[in-house]
Design an enzyme around this catalytic site. Structure first.
Site, mmCIF file in Angstrom:
data_model
loop_
_atom_site.group_PDB
_atom_site.id
_atom_site.type_symbol
_atom_site.label_atom_id
_atom_site.label_comp_id
_atom_site.label_asym_id
_atom_site.label_seq_id
_atom_site.Cartn_x
_atom_site.Cartn_y
_atom_site.Cartn_z
ATOM 1 N N GLU A 1 31.877 -44.493 18.702
ATOM 2 C CA GLU A 1 30.495 -43.986 18.704
ATOM 3 C C GLU A 1 30.420 -42.457 18.655
ATOM 4 O OE1 GLU A 1 31.147 -47.192 21.854
ATOM 5 O OE2 GLU A 1 32.012 -45.244 21.340
ATOM 6 N N ASP B 1 30.584 -50.616 29.134
ATOM 7 C CA ASP B 1 30.956 -50.104 30.459
ATOM 8 C C ASP B 1 29.824 -50.248 31.473
ATOM 9 O OD1 ASP B 1 33.274 -49.398 29.176
ATOM 10 O OD2 ASP B 1 32.811 -47.275 29.059
ATOM 11 N N ASP C 1 38.668 -49.383 21.509
ATOM 12 C CA ASP C 1 37.589 -48.699 22.227
ATOM 13 C C ASP C 1 36.918 -47.636 21.352
ATOM 14 O OD1 ASP C 1 35.944 -48.174 24.354
ATOM 15 O OD2 ASP C 1 37.502 -47.344 25.649
#
Length: 672
Positions: free
Chosen positions: A398, A462, A395
């Site tokens: 960023e 998401d 995950d």
């Protein structure tokens, strides 16, 4: 293809840059191709959401030019201000004064020329008429400034997002002249297609190198880009032969898995992202970011290593979760800090901490080889792979702030977009260290140019748990298609969606429609979302459990075809999910279609992504009939209104396909 030289043709007081017979750039005194200036940036970050502004000064528009030995010298006010160097496969532009650190180049565009690319774009497959900043970030919640949810999230922390926000930007664009241009840089840039007369790229640097590609067809062009950025290994059989069931209720997850199996679900794996422990926050149930099979893991999943071994004996894989940050209240934080593995504050040697929403974390400094090696071995190797973990969600990636100090001395503004690529490299390194490349599978949402060479599988991030235009179920189609054009063969999504905030919760209809979509992706994986207790789950009732089981069997039934697509991806670089125009390039009506796709060349999938719909328009391309999977009826090419009740999304196949008998068997699978 790329050995043909780029040429400069001088004419009419200007020049043209030509590549393989195509005009790439045209410059005249009345229509100059270059603008340079000095930047004055302002960057604000809050929990992965960025506000980036600039007030450039000293703008120079060089109208004069002269040909040099290596290319072009641009002049303004009687002096040379920039150079363009020609290479066999592209150009490089530099300002003569490094203080001019903003370069804007106007590439030639033709009337009605279409544009795609930009990495993984969630709102628009066609980029024409819009501008897209290239900066990896949280994509936002809602992503539509006209909605109340987006307005609330913007007010709470710049978190609403917009159509261009994406986890995975890439400064590469393709055009319907079957050319592509790639900016080989990681700095902030903007692809701007608002002017129909030019394709404009703005670069926050005093140097910009552009690679140019050209081909006879879009399939050849996509193949060339895939060769440039790197191809993924084929997905293993286990990943494509059934569904990965996402459960995060601790030890009871294994009991719940039995319900899925009893319902006839084709299960390839179980994904327990809470394997290392959880924490509850106002956002919802979060994970405890301390990636080890220690006390917290043992309390939530007693005897996990033995449980994994027992699953393996039944042919079921176990998947986990990890990200490149460590919580300050976890056991690994002190070990990483002692080893010098964290990014530092600008003015001191103290660890730079990032607020991830009611808990702080250190940022692993992957510019350091020692940190990459430590994370790959200490965490991914010893804590995960060595206990039998078969894959994981890798995950984030960023969040690299721009106000910290990195071990290699690089500028965080340059390093920010590189971070997902370094993160992918660390994960791939760990998998390779155990000899499991092509077997253990990690999946990522963050990306940038070059991530393709390391990351075997994307997931779409998401999405909100709804049907909304810019953040709902339909965005996973657009994301897969856009990412596939720049070299990412495999994509999938959180089946059921993820983000549930401010009363936005899942409906049975959404869960059912998402199953129909997920079955026609290379990997089918469910997710309980950020607020599992507030939302329906696939084992909430028998109807949803039956729905998930049915579509998992469809996914498993298609495994021989998906294996064919994997082999094709390895050989040609073509993605599994494809825009219609990829195989029908002469039909301009297909260039902007983003709500249906080709699954390989032989299947056409048109998921229902509008709430309450029981039919939808489907555009069948080409000049030969397509056969409806569920009724066996043949349809002529063209636009059709197709009945699509829940349980029968419009899916068609080519009757002359070598896989036609396999496709014909799908109707029997959903009737079981």
């Amino acid at each position: 293809m790329r050995g043909i030289s780029t040429r400069i043709l001088a004419e009419n007081e200007g020049f043209e840059l030509v590549y393989e017979g195509r005009i790439i750039l045209r410059h005249t005194s009345l229509c100059p191709s270059l603008v340079i200036s000095r930047g004055n940036p302002r960057v604000t970050m809050y929990r992965g959401n960025f506000r980036i502004e600039d007030s450039p000064s000293g703008t120079v528009i060089p109208t004069g030019w002269q040909q040099s030995e290596n290319g072009i010298e641009f002049a303004a006010n009687g002096s040379i201000c920039a150079t363009l160097t020609v290479m066999s496969n592209g150009i490089e532009v530099r300002t003569t004064d490094p203080a001019f650190d903003r370069i804007t180049l106007h590439f030639h565009a033709e009337a009605d020329e279409q544009v795609w690319g930009g990495g993984e774009q969630m709102s628009y497959l066609s980029l024409k008429g819009r501008a897209f900043p290239m900066w990896t970030s949280e994509p936002g919640v809602g992503r539509d400034k006209s909605t109340e949810l987006t307005r609330i999230m913007d007010k709470e922390g710049m978190a609403g997002g917009d159509y261009w926000n994406t986890n995975y930007p890439q400064p590469t664009f393709l055009t319907s002249r079957w050319t592509a241009i790639h900016l080989d840089a990681s700095c902030y840039s903007v692809l701007d297609f608002t002017n129909p007369e030019s394709h404009t790229v703005s670069v926050w640097s005093n140097r910009a190198k552009f690679e140019i590609f050209a081909a006879a067809s879009p399939t050849e062009l996509v193949s060339a880009l895939s060769t440039r950025f790197g191809r993924q290994p084929q997905l293993p059989d286990w990943a494509i032969e059934g569904a990965i069931v996402g459960l995060k209720s601790g030890a009871s997850s294994f009991d719940r898995l039995e319900r899925f199996l009893d319902a006839g679900t084709s299960v390839s794996g179980i994904w327990c992202e809470d394997w290392a422990g959880i924490r509850e926050t106002s956002f919802g149930r979060r994970l405890f970011w301390d990636w080890k099979s220690g006390d917290r893991s043992a309390a939530r999943y007693p005897g996990l290593k033995q449980q994994i071994a027992a699953l393996h004996e039944r042919g079921i894989r176990f998947l986990a979760y990890v990200n490149p940050y460590l919580a300050v209240d976890g056991e690994l934080f002190a070990e990483a800090e002692a080893g010098g593995h964290f990014a530092r504050q600008l003015e001191s040697d103290a660890t730079h901490l990032v607020d991830f929403g009611e808990f702080d974390c250190g940022v692993l400094d992957f510019t350091q080889a020692k940190t990459r090696d430590w994370f790959a071995e200490r965490i991914l190797g010893r804590e995960m792979l060595d206990i039998g973990v078969d894959g994981w969600m890798a995950d984030f990636g960023e969040y690299l702030p721009t106000d910290l100090r990195l071990g290699d001395g690089s500028d965080p503004m340059e390093a920010h977009n590189k971070w997902p690529v370094l993160w992918a490299e660390v994960n791939a390194q760990a998998v390779a260290s155990r000899g499991r490349t092509g077997d253990a599978v990690f999946f990522m949402r963050a990306g940038f140019s070059g991530v393709q060479a390391h990351c075997p599988l994307l997931w779409a991030g998401d999405q909100s748990v709804d049907f909304t235009r810019h953040d709902g179920i339909g965005t996973v189609i657009t994301g897969a298609l856009s990412a596939g054009l720049v070299g990412n063969a495999y994509s999938h999504s959180d089946c059921g969606g993820y983000t549930s905030l401010h009363g936005n919760i899942r409906s049975e209809e959404l869960l059912q429609r998402w199953c129909e979509l997920a079955a026609f992706a290379p990997v089918m994986r469910s997710h309980e979302g950020n607020r599992p207790d507030d939302n329906l789950q696939y084992d909430t009732n028998e109807a949803l459990l039956t729905c998930f089981a049915r579509w998992s069997r469809v996914h498993a039934h298609l495994a021989p075809y998906v294996r064919h697509l994997c082999e094709e991806a390895e050989k040609t670089g073509l993605p599994a999910q494809r825009p219609l125009f990829l195989h029908y390039p002469d039909d301009a009506s297909l260039w902007t279609v983003q709500d249906q796709y080709l699954y390989g060349a032989d299947l056409l999938v048109a998921p229902v992504i509008e709430q309450g719909s029981s039919s939808r328009n489907v555009l069948l391309p080409g000049d030969t009939p397509w056969r409806h999977c569920w009724t066996g009826e043949d349809y002529a090419p063209g636009l059709h209104d197709i009945s699509a009740p829940i349980g029968q999304p419009p899916v068609f196949y080519r009757p002359d396909s070598a896989f036609a008998p396999l496709f014909a068997g799908l109707a029997g699978v959903i009737e079981l």
